[in-house]
Design a protein around this motif. Structure first.
Motif, PDB file in Angstrom:
ATOM      1  N   LEU A  96       0.689  -1.202  -0.027  1.00 51.35           N
ATOM      2  CA  LEU A  96       0.054  -0.160  -0.052  1.00 51.35           C
ATOM      3  C   LEU A  96       0.768   1.371   0.018  1.00 51.35           C
ATOM      4  CD1 LEU A  96      -2.841   1.331   0.107  1.00 51.35           C
ATOM      5  CD2 LEU A  96      -2.563   1.500   2.713  1.00 51.35           C
ATOM      6  N   GLY A  97       0.646   2.148  -0.838  1.00 52.01           N
ATOM      7  CA  GLY A  97       1.263   3.377  -1.004  1.00 52.01           C
ATOM      8  C   GLY A  97       0.554   4.635  -0.806  1.00 52.01           C
ATOM      9  N   MET A  98       0.899   5.258  -0.069  1.00 51.30           N
ATOM     10  CA  MET A  98       0.061   6.700   0.114  1.00 51.30           C
ATOM     11  C   MET A  98       0.948   7.937  -0.303  1.00 51.30           C
ATOM     12  SD  MET A  98      -1.197   5.843   4.210  1.00 51.30           S
ATOM     13  CE  MET A  98       0.324   4.815   4.253  1.00 51.30           C
ATOM     14  N   GLU A  99       0.154   8.700  -1.075  1.00 56.86           N
ATOM     15  CA  GLU A  99       0.992   9.868  -1.768  1.00 56.86           C
ATOM     16  C   GLU A  99       1.799  10.632  -0.704  1.00 56.86           C
ATOM     17  OE1 GLU A  99      -1.764  11.969  -3.993  1.00 56.86           O
ATOM     18  OE2 GLU A  99      -1.988  10.535  -5.525  1.00 56.86           O
ATOM     19  N   PHE A 100       2.929  10.805  -0.954  1.00 57.56           N
ATOM     20  CA  PHE A 100       3.871  11.674   0.230  1.00 57.56           C
ATOM     21  C   PHE A 100       3.602  13.100  -0.085  1.00 57.56           C
ATOM     22  CE2 PHE A 100       7.896  13.709   0.713  1.00 57.56           C
ATOM     23  CZ  PHE A 100       7.938  13.850   2.183  1.00 57.56           C
ATOM     24  N   LEU A 105       3.395  19.466   7.518  1.00 54.49           N
ATOM     25  CA  LEU A 105       3.809  19.702   8.874  1.00 54.49           C
ATOM     26  C   LEU A 105       3.026  18.755   9.909  1.00 54.49           C
ATOM     27  CD1 LEU A 105       4.046  23.434   9.125  1.00 54.49           C
ATOM     28  CD2 LEU A 105       5.948  21.759   8.696  1.00 54.49           C
ATOM     29  N   GLY A 106       3.486  18.110  10.828  1.00 53.84           N
ATOM     30  CA  GLY A 106       2.593  17.406  11.932  1.00 53.84           C
ATOM     31  C   GLY A 106       1.690  18.452  12.576  1.00 53.84           C
ATOM     32  N   PHE A 107       0.506  17.913  13.025  1.00 52.32           N
ATOM     33  CA  PHE A 107      -0.449  18.729  13.491  1.00 52.32           C
ATOM     34  C   PHE A 107       0.154  19.269  15.013  1.00 52.32           C
ATOM     35  CE2 PHE A 107      -4.124  19.118  16.168  1.00 52.32           C
ATOM     36  CZ  PHE A 107      -4.791  20.135  15.507  1.00 52.32           C
ATOM     37  N   ASP A 108      -0.156  20.582  15.136  1.00 52.15           N
ATOM     38  CA  ASP A 108       0.182  21.056  16.335  1.00 52.15           C
ATOM     39  C   ASP A 108      -1.009  21.958  16.764  1.00 52.15           C
ATOM     40  OD1 ASP A 108       0.875  22.532  18.621  1.00 52.15           O
ATOM     41  OD2 ASP A 108       2.644  23.231  17.713  1.00 52.15           O
ATOM     42  N   PRO A 109      -1.900  21.476  17.929  1.00 49.49           N
ATOM     43  CA  PRO A 109      -3.031  22.183  18.129  1.00 49.49           C
ATOM     44  C   PRO A 109      -2.932  23.432  18.593  1.00 49.49           C
ATOM     45  CG  PRO A 109      -2.619  20.493  19.720  1.00 49.49           C
ATOM     46  CD  PRO A 109      -1.528  20.448  18.565  1.00 49.49           C
ATOM     47  N   LEU A 110      -1.551  23.838  19.050  1.00 50.03           N
ATOM     48  CA  LEU A 110      -1.417  25.266  19.564  1.00 50.03           C
ATOM     49  C   LEU A 110      -1.169  26.241  18.430  1.00 50.03           C
ATOM     50  CD1 LEU A 110       1.319  24.715  22.637  1.00 50.03           C
ATOM     51  CD2 LEU A 110      -1.462  24.983  22.511  1.00 50.03           C
ATOM     52  N   ALA A 111      -0.741  25.720  17.179  1.00 50.51           N
ATOM     53  CA  ALA A 111      -0.356  26.466  16.086  1.00 50.51           C
ATOM     54  C   ALA A 111      -1.406  26.327  14.922  1.00 50.51           C
ATOM     55  CB  ALA A 111       0.821  26.099  15.503  1.00 50.51           C
ATOM     56  N   PHE A 112      -2.375  25.463  14.976  1.00 50.84           N
ATOM     57  CA  PHE A 112      -3.327  25.160  14.049  1.00 50.84           C
ATOM     58  C   PHE A 112      -4.768  24.905  14.783  1.00 50.84           C
ATOM     59  CE2 PHE A 112       0.666  23.302  12.067  1.00 50.84           C
ATOM     60  CZ  PHE A 112       0.829  24.524  11.260  1.00 50.84           C
ATOM     61  N   LEU A 142      -1.782  15.844   9.635  1.00 49.89           N
ATOM     62  CA  LEU A 142      -1.033  16.645   9.198  1.00 49.89           C
ATOM     63  C   LEU A 142      -1.866  17.979   8.526  1.00 49.89           C
ATOM     64  CD1 LEU A 142       0.765  14.142   6.722  1.00 49.89           C
ATOM     65  CD2 LEU A 142       1.604  15.081   8.731  1.00 49.89           C
ATOM     66  N   ARG A 143      -0.780  19.112   8.607  1.00 46.11           N
ATOM     67  CA  ARG A 143      -1.243  20.278   7.865  1.00 46.11           C
ATOM     68  C   ARG A 143      -0.376  20.453   6.752  1.00 46.11           C
ATOM     69  NH1 ARG A 143      -5.761  23.511  10.016  1.00 46.11           N
ATOM     70  NH2 ARG A 143      -5.432  25.473   8.997  1.00 46.11           N
ATOM     71  N   TRP A 144      -1.403  20.574   5.602  1.00 47.27           N
ATOM     72  CA  TRP A 144      -0.603  20.657   4.198  1.00 47.27           C
ATOM     73  C   TRP A 144      -1.284  21.721   3.536  1.00 47.27           C
ATOM     74  CZ3 TRP A 144      -1.611  18.116  -0.794  1.00 47.27           C
ATOM     75  CH2 TRP A 144      -0.634  18.106  -1.645  1.00 47.27           C
ATOM     76  N   ARG A 145      -0.778  22.461   3.089  1.00 46.29           N
ATOM     77  CA  ARG A 145      -1.074  23.861   2.027  1.00 46.29           C
ATOM     78  C   ARG A 145      -2.367  24.425   2.852  1.00 46.29           C
ATOM     79  NH1 ARG A 145      -1.080  21.016  -4.057  1.00 46.29           N
ATOM     80  NH2 ARG A 145       1.256  20.833  -3.911  1.00 46.29           N
ATOM     81  N   GLY A 146      -2.312  24.692   4.212  1.00 41.39           N
ATOM     82  CA  GLY A 146      -3.188  25.222   5.069  1.00 41.39           C
ATOM     83  C   GLY A 146      -4.447  24.627   5.236  1.00 41.39           C
ATOM     84  N   GLU A 147      -4.357  23.204   5.053  1.00 40.02           N
ATOM     85  CA  GLU A 147      -5.698  22.437   5.154  1.00 40.02           C
ATOM     86  C   GLU A 147      -5.161  21.155   6.256  1.00 40.02           C
ATOM     87  OE1 GLU A 147      -8.736  23.332   2.047  1.00 40.02           O
ATOM     88  OE2 GLU A 147      -7.136  22.098   1.341  1.00 40.02           O
ATOM     89  N   LEU A 148      -6.116  20.652   6.928  1.00 38.87           N
ATOM     90  CA  LEU A 148      -5.994  19.327   7.742  1.00 38.87           C
ATOM     91  C   LEU A 148      -6.048  18.107   7.014  1.00 38.87           C
ATOM     92  CD1 LEU A 148      -5.558  18.817  10.691  1.00 38.87           C
ATOM     93  CD2 LEU A 148      -7.959  18.642  10.943  1.00 38.87           C
ATOM     94  N   TRP A 149      -5.189  17.169   6.938  1.00 36.69           N
ATOM     95  CA  TRP A 149      -5.142  16.001   6.243  1.00 36.69           C
ATOM     96  C   TRP A 149      -5.085  14.972   7.354  1.00 36.69           C
ATOM     97  CZ3 TRP A 149      -4.808  15.105   0.915  1.00 36.69           C
ATOM     98  CH2 TRP A 149      -5.009  16.423   0.201  1.00 36.69           C
ATOM     99  N   LEU A 150      -5.778  13.664   6.975  1.00 34.53           N
ATOM    100  CA  LEU A 150      -5.804  12.553   7.843  1.00 34.53           C
ATOM    101  C   LEU A 150      -4.895  11.568   7.142  1.00 34.53           C
ATOM    102  CD1 LEU A 150      -8.700  14.024   8.470  1.00 34.53           C
ATOM    103  CD2 LEU A 150      -9.534  12.018   9.015  1.00 34.53           C
ATOM    104  N   ILE A 151      -4.342  10.846   8.328  1.00 37.19           N
ATOM    105  CA  ILE A 151      -3.318  10.001   7.842  1.00 37.19           C
ATOM    106  C   ILE A 151      -3.456   8.737   8.682  1.00 37.19           C
ATOM    107  CG2 ILE A 151      -1.649  11.320   6.513  1.00 37.19           C
ATOM    108  CD1 ILE A 151       0.221  10.914   8.898  1.00 37.19           C
TER     109      ILE A 151
END
Length: 254
Positions: A96-100, A105-112, A142-151
């Motif tokens: 199984l491959g997941m697009e890199f 950035l790893g999610f930081d609740p204080l920053a995001f 993850l935070r990518w391009r200003g949005e929240l992503w689930l992994i």
């Protein structure tokens, strides 16, 4: 079915997780985080990843694209790490491959900060699939391009480790007190009203059809892969209607 590509270069191991995923390049010129069939958790982890990610995608949540990545064991001949060599040797065929998501950035609740609506959708989804691996200690967000992503959805649907008890297991409450998004007042009632009607038998059939047959063959108690696909869909369909009523640990849900 997932799109099929072939790994052309093993780049590096990613040692954050216990299964030792790796970063690879493929013949579609894409870069993937690869999870291996030969890893200790086995193919059920990959099935859970596909079912949950493809379901999340259809419910409007952001997840990296998936692919079935073919691995030739010779890919590891030049690797100096014996553990990586063994993993590649034991994972011939589809993995199984997941697009890199380069630059994520790893999610930081204080920053995001996350609004209550989006937090509610994520918590509701995690309750649906019984995700026990989205805590503040290990958000798998993850935070990518200003949005929240689930992994990383390998630790979900625990009922598939004991099919005779699947119905009872799927009916259990979901404790969200430790959830990474619990501090953001997740509106799970609104999420349930929006998302639960979309979890239909047809949608789940579409989702489970993405799982390669080879990862479903040989499961004790089941015949053809489609029989096992229906077994994956059944608890999710039953759970969707009222799971929001069984979420505990968040103010306003009990």
């Amino acid at each position: 079915m997932l799109k099929e590509v072939t790994a052309t270069r093993y780049i590096t191991p990613l040692r954050e997780g216990g299964s030792l995923p790796g970063l690879v390049e493929a013949d579609d010129l894409g870069t993937y985080v690869l999870k291996f069939t030969g890893a200790g958790q086995g193919r059920k982890t990959l099935v859970a990843e596909v079912v949950c990610a493809e379901l999340a995608r259809r419910l409007g949540l952001r997840v990296p694209g998936l692919a079935a990545v073919g691995v030739d064991p010779v890919l590891g001949l030049g690797e100096g790490d014996e553990q990586v060599q063994e993993l590649l040797r034991s994972s011939a065929g589809a993995n199984l491959g997941m697009e890199f998501l380069s630059g994520a950035l790893g999610f930081d609740p204080l920053a995001f900060p996350v609004d209550a609506e989006e937090a509610g959708r994520v918590v509701w989804f995690d309750a649906l699939v019984n995700n026990v691996d989205r805590s503040w200690r290990n958000p798998n967000l993850l935070r990518w391009r200003g949005e929240l992503w689930l992994i990383d959805h390998g630790a979900t649907m625990i009922w598939h480790h004991n099919w005779p008890g699947a119905t009872a297991s799927a009916a259990r409450p979901y404790d969200a007190s430790d959830h990474a998004l619990a501090p953001f007042a997740p509106d799970v009632a609104a999420a349930a009203a929006q998302l639960a009607p979309r979890v239909t038998e047809d949608l789940l059939a579409e989702v489970t059809a993405q799982v390669p047959d080879v990862w479903l063959t040989g499961e004790p108690g089941f015949g053809a892969p489609d029989e096992l696909r229906r077994a994956y869909a059944r608890p999710l369909l039953e759970r969707a209607a009222a799971v929001h009523e069984r979420i505990t640990g968040i103010e306003g849900t009990t």
